[in-house]
Design a protein around this motif. Structure first.
Motif: not given
Length: 235
Positions: A180-188, A190-206
């Motif tokens: 549906n061409n809607i950006p996906l932003i992930v919260a909940g 997140l911190d300096v220790d896990n955000v890189s893993s989230l991005i590399s694994t799931y590639e959210p828009d934000g």
């Protein structure tokens, strides 16, 4: 530098705003719902004024609400010129539509209870069935939201708890947002220790962070800088 968007939420004062002015932050969030990070529209207006004086790229500002009335939203916007209304409760597609049409402002809709529907029903066994259930929940919001946000469910404050949710939910919702061409932003959580893993694994828009860049419940500019670096440079 990658194009994953960064939102820093729960800002309480001008000094924090000033400390972030030169960082590549896309969104700054002010909490108007009941919370330990709650601010008044007048306080938010002061912080927005400081942002607007900045000459380089200015982050967009989001106001966080939980099941607000139309009157509450109108009064807040009248005092604080927000760019985005972020809805954290059980707001209807009709309210989202009203915000966009009547207030002429973007809507970020947070869905924090989808895991209860999509990850716990043992009768749903295929991706097609899961996608169908996801569409039933989310299709009414198409054309009425500018981003979908996933956060950890909290019945009182909506979010900002510092707790992570089951990331297995992300690919399910991501299939819908991409369709549906809607950006996906992930919260909940997140911190300096896990955000890189989230991005590399799931590639959210934000990504959206609040308590994860705090020390003793106060925004920590060192943590904010590190978080932004790990998102934008993905180190």
């Amino acid at each position: 530098m990658n194009n994953v968007m960064v939102k820093i939420c729960g800002i309480l004062g001008v000094p924090t705003i000033e400390s972030m002015l030169n960082l590549p932050i896309d969104y700054i969030g002010f909490v108007f719902a009941k919370s330990k990070r709650q601010v008044t529209p007048e306080q938010a207006a002061d912080m927005i004024q400081v942002l607007k004086k900045h000459q380089i790229k200015v982050p967009e500002t989001a106001g966080v609400f939980v099941n607000p009335s139309e009157q509450k939203l109108e009064e807040t916007i009248r005092n604080a010129p927000l760019d985005i209304i972020q809805l954290h409760g059980q707001e209807s597609p009709e309210l989202c539509k009203w915000v966009k049409q009547s207030l002429k402002i973007k809507v970020f809709k947070v869905f924090s209870n989808l895991h209860q529907i999509l990850l716990t029903d043992n009768s749903i066994i295929s991706n097609e069935q899961v996608d169908e259930e996801c569409s039933k929940c989310l299709n009414p919001y198409v054309n009425h939201i500018d981003a979908l946000m996933l956060d950890t469910y909290d019945p009182v404050v909506g979010g900002g708890t510092g707790e992570t949710f089951n990331w297995d939910l992300i690919p399910i919702v991501q299939r819908w947002t991409k369709k549906n061409n809607i950006p996906l932003i992930v919260a909940g959580g997140l911190d300096v220790d896990n955000v890189s893993s989230l991005i590399s694994t799931y590639e959210p828009d934000g990504v959206d962070v609040s308590s994860g860049v705090e020390t003793n419940r106060i925004k920590d500019i060192k943590k904010i800088k590190t978080f932004v670096e790990r998102v934008k440079i993905n180190v």
